[in-house]
Design an enzyme around this catalytic site. Structure first.
Site, PDB file in Angstrom:
ATOM      1  N   ASP A   1       1.876   4.770   6.350  1.00  0.00           N
ATOM      2  CA  ASP A   1       2.845   4.038   5.541  1.00  0.00           C
ATOM      3  C   ASP A   1       3.986   4.933   5.078  1.00  0.00           C
ATOM      4  O   ASP A   1       5.072   4.442   4.803  1.00  0.00           O
ATOM      5  CB  ASP A   1       2.147   3.404   4.338  1.00  0.00           C
TER       6      ASP A   1
ATOM      7  N   ARG B   1       1.468  -7.513   6.237  1.00  0.00           N
ATOM      8  CA  ARG B   1       1.196  -6.155   5.758  1.00  0.00           C
ATOM      9  C   ARG B   1       1.312  -5.217   6.936  1.00  0.00           C
ATOM     10  O   ARG B   1       1.466  -5.630   8.078  1.00  0.00           O
ATOM     11  CB  ARG B   1      -0.164  -6.039   5.046  1.00  0.00           C
ATOM     12  N   GLY B   2       1.257  -3.911   6.641  1.00  0.00           N
ATOM     13  CA  GLY B   2       1.547  -2.905   7.657  1.00  0.00           C
ATOM     14  C   GLY B   2       2.984  -2.464   7.478  1.00  0.00           C
ATOM     15  O   GLY B   2       3.906  -3.284   7.474  1.00  0.00           O
ATOM     16  N   ALA B   3       3.186  -1.159   7.321  1.00  0.00           N
ATOM     17  CA  ALA B   3       4.506  -0.653   6.945  1.00  0.00           C
ATOM     18  C   ALA B   3       5.638  -1.118   7.862  1.00  0.00           C
ATOM     19  O   ALA B   3       6.671  -1.599   7.384  1.00  0.00           O
ATOM     20  CB  ALA B   3       4.472   0.877   6.857  1.00  0.00           C
TER      21      ALA B   3
ATOM     22  N   LYS C   1      -3.725   3.928   4.612  1.00  0.00           N
ATOM     23  CA  LYS C   1      -4.713   3.112   3.910  1.00  0.00           C
ATOM     24  C   LYS C   1      -5.827   3.958   3.323  1.00  0.00           C
ATOM     25  O   LYS C   1      -6.295   4.911   3.931  1.00  0.00           O
ATOM     26  CB  LYS C   1      -5.288   2.072   4.881  1.00  0.00           C
TER      27      LYS C   1
END
EC number: 5.3.1.23
Length: 354
Positions: free
Chosen positions: A240, A49-51, A251
């Site tokens: 993101d 996860r994490g853009a 987030k």
């Protein structure tokens, strides 16, 4: 610079290797995705996860699918390639880096359309590896650009995880913090726990402690009190998607922190690679917000915390209006209001600032 040794995503002959972020911090487990379908599931299930990390992983997943495609003609390979890209694009809707990576791989495929199939496959793998290396370089440049904005001494609050685990390495918001610490600044990090997935408590604290950076975890509802007590001198978060006017999708809970920072006169910085900037989206109201399974809210560590049948809202992201953003830190430089002008200007600059 002391660089984080965390390997969030790596290419191997067997497939795409990911650290399983759902197992951290108590277990450091690596999984190998042997097919592009497995890569897509890993993105959707937040194993990665994490853009920025999602973008790099998607590029590698596409390359893996192309490499292993059972195609004997360009037409067959193109058809399979389209299906692979669609599968990746259906994983998570908010992170614009995902679609940036897909478009880049699509452009590369078309550039290679006159080449033999074996060359196309090899070059697509090489392109994914290039995206991986470029992301690390971008993070390090972001760190340099943002370190000067950090206080020489004091507390820095961060929300969610925008570190090495959210990128190909080093991190965006945490890259800024790392670079500031490495430059000699005496920084104490306050990491919001970041409900409901606890990325701050589980991931940010884990990787900062591995690097020996002074870190304190607080619950999300403590941020305002910490600011009022004078313990926070700056806030830095990742993103993101950033719209053309500087509105920031990040987030869930980021908007709350930004409003609190504004109320207390604390600078609120956003660190993100250029691939997160979406100049085709005019403002935050046009950014799609992913809705996730309510079980992430109702259960913690497998234990139910809410009454049966209660209604649940679980948006993964919120949008922070640009008026709350002090500056946007990118590898190309730092943008300040008015963002529609400063971001357009950065779009014309070199990819990575010296």
């Amino acid at each position: 610079m002391t660089k984080s040794v965390i390997k969030t995503v790596e290419w191997s002959d067997e497939g795409v290797v990911l650290v399983d972020q759902t197992k951290l911090p108590t277990e450091e487990v690596y999984v190998t995705c042997g097919t592009y379908e497995e890569v897509a599931v890993a993105i959707k299930d937040m194993i990665v996860r994490g853009a920025p990390a999602i973008g790099v992983t998607a590029a590698m997943g596409i390359a893996l699918g192309v490499r292993d495609a059972k195609a004997s003609t360009l037409s067959e390979l193109r058809q399979m390639f389209g299906m692979i890209c669609r599968t990746m694009g259906e994983t998570r809707p908010t992170a614009v880096n995902l679609f940036w990576a897909i478009r880049r791989m699509q452009r590369k495929f078309e550039e290679l359309s006159n080449m033999p199939l074996a060359v196309i496959k090899a070059e697509m793998v090489f392109e994914a590896k290039r995206i991986h290396l470029e992301d690390i370089a971008a993070n390090q440049a972001m760190g340099r650009n943002g370190a000067v904005l950090m206080p020489s001494e004091g507390g820095v609050l961060t929300h969610c995880n925008a570190g090495a685990l959210a990128t190909a390495g080093y991190g965006t918001a945490l890259g800024v913090i790392r670079a500031a610490v490495e430059s000699g600044k005496n920084i104490r990090v306050f990491a919001d726990e970041t409900r409901p997935f606890l990325q701050g408590a589980r991931l940010t604290a884990w990787e900062l402690m591995k690097d020996g950076i002074d870190t304190t975890v607080i619950s999300d509802n403590m941020a305002g009190a910490m600011m009022a007590q004078g313990k926070i001198q700056a806030v830095v978060v990742g993103a993101d998607r950033i719209a053309a006017n500087g509105d920031v999708a990040n987030k869930i809970g980021t908007y709350t922190v930004a409003v609190l920072a504004k109320e207390h006169g604390i600078p609120f910085y956003v660190a993100a690679p250029w691939s997160t900037i979406d100049l085709d989206t005019p403002d935050g109201s046009k950014i799609p917000i992913e809705q996730r399974n309510g079980r992430e809210v109702t259960h913690i560590a497998g234990k139910q915390m809410t009454p049966d049948n209660v209604r649940i809202e679980n948006p993964a992201f919120d949008v922070t209006p640009s008026k709350y953003v002090t500056a946007i830190i990118t590898e190309r430089g730092v943008a300040k209001a008015p963002y529609d002008e400063s971001l357009r200007k950065l779009a014309e600059t070199e990819t990575v600032s010296a």
